[in-house]
Design an enzyme around this catalytic site. Structure first.
Site, mmCIF file in Angstrom:
data_model
loop_
_atom_site.group_PDB
_atom_site.id
_atom_site.type_symbol
_atom_site.label_atom_id
_atom_site.label_comp_id
_atom_site.label_asym_id
_atom_site.label_seq_id
_atom_site.Cartn_x
_atom_site.Cartn_y
_atom_site.Cartn_z
ATOM 1 C CG ASP A 33 -1.933 1.028 1.298
ATOM 2 O OD1 ASP A 33 -2.391 1.447 0.225
ATOM 3 O OD2 ASP A 33 -2.320 1.449 2.421
ATOM 4 C CG ASN A 76 -7.252 0.982 -0.333
ATOM 5 O OD1 ASN A 76 -7.614 0.042 -1.040
ATOM 6 N ND2 ASN A 76 -6.117 1.610 -0.508
HETATM 7 P P1 13P Z 1 -8.587 4.776 5.910
HETATM 8 O O1 13P Z 1 -7.589 4.593 7.007
HETATM 9 O O2 13P Z 1 -9.162 6.147 5.910
HETATM 10 O O3 13P Z 1 -9.598 3.693 5.893
HETATM 11 O O4 13P Z 1 -7.768 4.677 4.521
HETATM 12 C C1 13P Z 1 -7.112 3.484 4.204
HETATM 13 C C2 13P Z 1 -6.332 3.604 2.945
HETATM 14 O O5 13P Z 1 -6.661 4.316 2.041
HETATM 15 C C3 13P Z 1 -5.120 2.778 2.841
HETATM 16 O O6 13P Z 1 -4.421 3.013 1.659
HETATM 17 O O1 G3H Z 2 -3.055 5.002 3.582
HETATM 18 C C1 G3H Z 2 -2.473 4.861 4.640
HETATM 19 C C2 G3H Z 2 -2.780 3.663 5.459
HETATM 20 O O2 G3H Z 2 -3.822 3.923 6.350
HETATM 21 C C3 G3H Z 2 -1.527 3.177 6.126
HETATM 22 O O3 G3H Z 2 -1.161 3.994 7.181
HETATM 23 O O4 G3H Z 2 1.255 4.433 6.827
HETATM 24 O O5 G3H Z 2 0.230 4.580 9.127
HETATM 25 O O6 G3H Z 2 0.540 2.366 8.005
HETATM 26 P P1 G3H Z 2 0.312 3.838 7.831
HETATM 27 ZN ZN ZN Z 3 -4.535 5.025 0.967
#
Ligand code: 13P
Ligand code: G3H
Ligand code: ZN
Length: 284
Positions: free
Chosen positions: A82, A230
């Site tokens: 991600d 997501n």
């Molecule tokens: P949220 O934490 O707002 O659900 O977003 C998740 C996300 O986009 C991870 O890439």
């Molecule tokens: O888009 C971001 C996700 O919620 C991941 O968050 O970078 O704190 O793991 P993080």
């Molecule tokens: Zn994201």
């Protein structure tokens, strides 16, 4: 079951008019909660790890945890990076066994984003790994910017058309009004923009920052072409409330397993609820 790529789960989702949930994991309990929910709901699932998750748990631990969980089930599981912003780390994830990666070049100028994303696609495709990219800037709910400033960062449909044509990505993350983290008010999504992006690109569209987006808005986004959704914040909140409640009721407990069991149960409740909302429950 072996890990599969985004293509394997998003193509049937596009044909079937549903979206597949992409849930963020950082440790064993979260991985188990997500995969057990998928197995119990008969749902394909995307389990994703951010760079922060990899720094926290370690790349080899994340891969081993997800592979162990996926091998114990017969539903399709994608292991996805991600928001990978570092080319070298994206390559390390591919080498370590991720079946899908996001290259997030949204902070780069358009031409550079296209060039870097294309480079990742060429390498990933050669080894059967799928690629998601981002155009426009999604940002966080904590960012101190006005509505007008945020709208200026939304994905431009004409740029999206060029981006998808030149990069051939498997999925495109768009900025249409959602943000990462807990919302203060209700998020307002730019549906006409989403519709136009889908019409011009034809690509599977990814909705980031989907925790806290009202159910109706999620259904509408799916009907307009979103096929990957997501969720991270909702899982974090479920985890925290499970542990907090347990500690309040059992202040003398010192067994971590006893604290983590209700956290996992709360996360499973939330993940299953989302799978039903997205329409992926019952599709595996
Ligand atoms: P949220 O934490 O707002 O659900 O977003 C998740 C996300 O986009 C991870 O890439
Ligand atoms: O888009 C971001 C996700 O919620 C991941 O968050 O970078 O704190 O793991 P993080
Ligand atoms: Zn994201």
């Amino acid at each position: 079951m072996n890990l599969v790529s985004l293509k394997d789960v998003l193509e049937p989702a596009e044909k079937g008019g549903y979206a597949v949930g992409a849930f963020n994991a950082n440790n064993m309990e979260i991985v188990q909660a997500i995969i057990e929910s998928a197995a119990e709901e008969r749902s394909p699932v995307i389990l994703q790890a951010s760079q922060g998750a990899i720094n926290y748990a370690g790349l080899d631990y994340i891969v081993a945890l997800v592979k162990a969980a996926a091998q114990g089930t017969d539903v399709p599981v994608v292991l996805h990076l991600d928001h990978g912003t570092d080319f070298d780390q994206v390559m390390r994830c591919i080498r370590s066994g991720f079946s899908s990666v996001m290259f997030d070049g949204s902070r780069l100028p358009l031409d550079e984003n296209i060039a870097m994303t294309r480079r990742v696609v060429e390498i990933a495709r050669a080894v059967g790994v799928s690629v998601e990219a981002e155009l426009g800037k999604i940002g966080g709910t904590e960012d101190d910017i006005s509505v007008e400033e945020r709208e200026a960062l939304f994905t431009d449909p004409a740029e999206a058309e060029r981006f998808v044509k030149e990069t051939e990505v498997d999925a495109l993350a768009v900025a249409i009004g959602t943000a990462h983290g807990p919302y203060k008010g209700e998020p307002r999504l730019d549906f006409p923009r989403l519709k136009r992006i889908k019409e011009l690109t034809g690509a599977p569209i990814v909705l980031h920052g989907s925790s806290g987006v009202p159910d109706d808005a999620i259904r509408k986004a799916i009907s307009l072409g979103v096929s990957k959704i997501n969720i991270d914040t909702d899982i974090r909140q479920a985890f925290t409330s499970g542990i907090t409640e347990f500690i309040k009721k059992n202040p003398d407990n010192i067994d971590p397993r006893k604290m983590l069991a209700p956290a996992k149960a709360e996360m499973k409740k939330k993940v299953k609820e989302k799978m039903r909302l997205f329409g992926c429950a019952g599709k595996a």
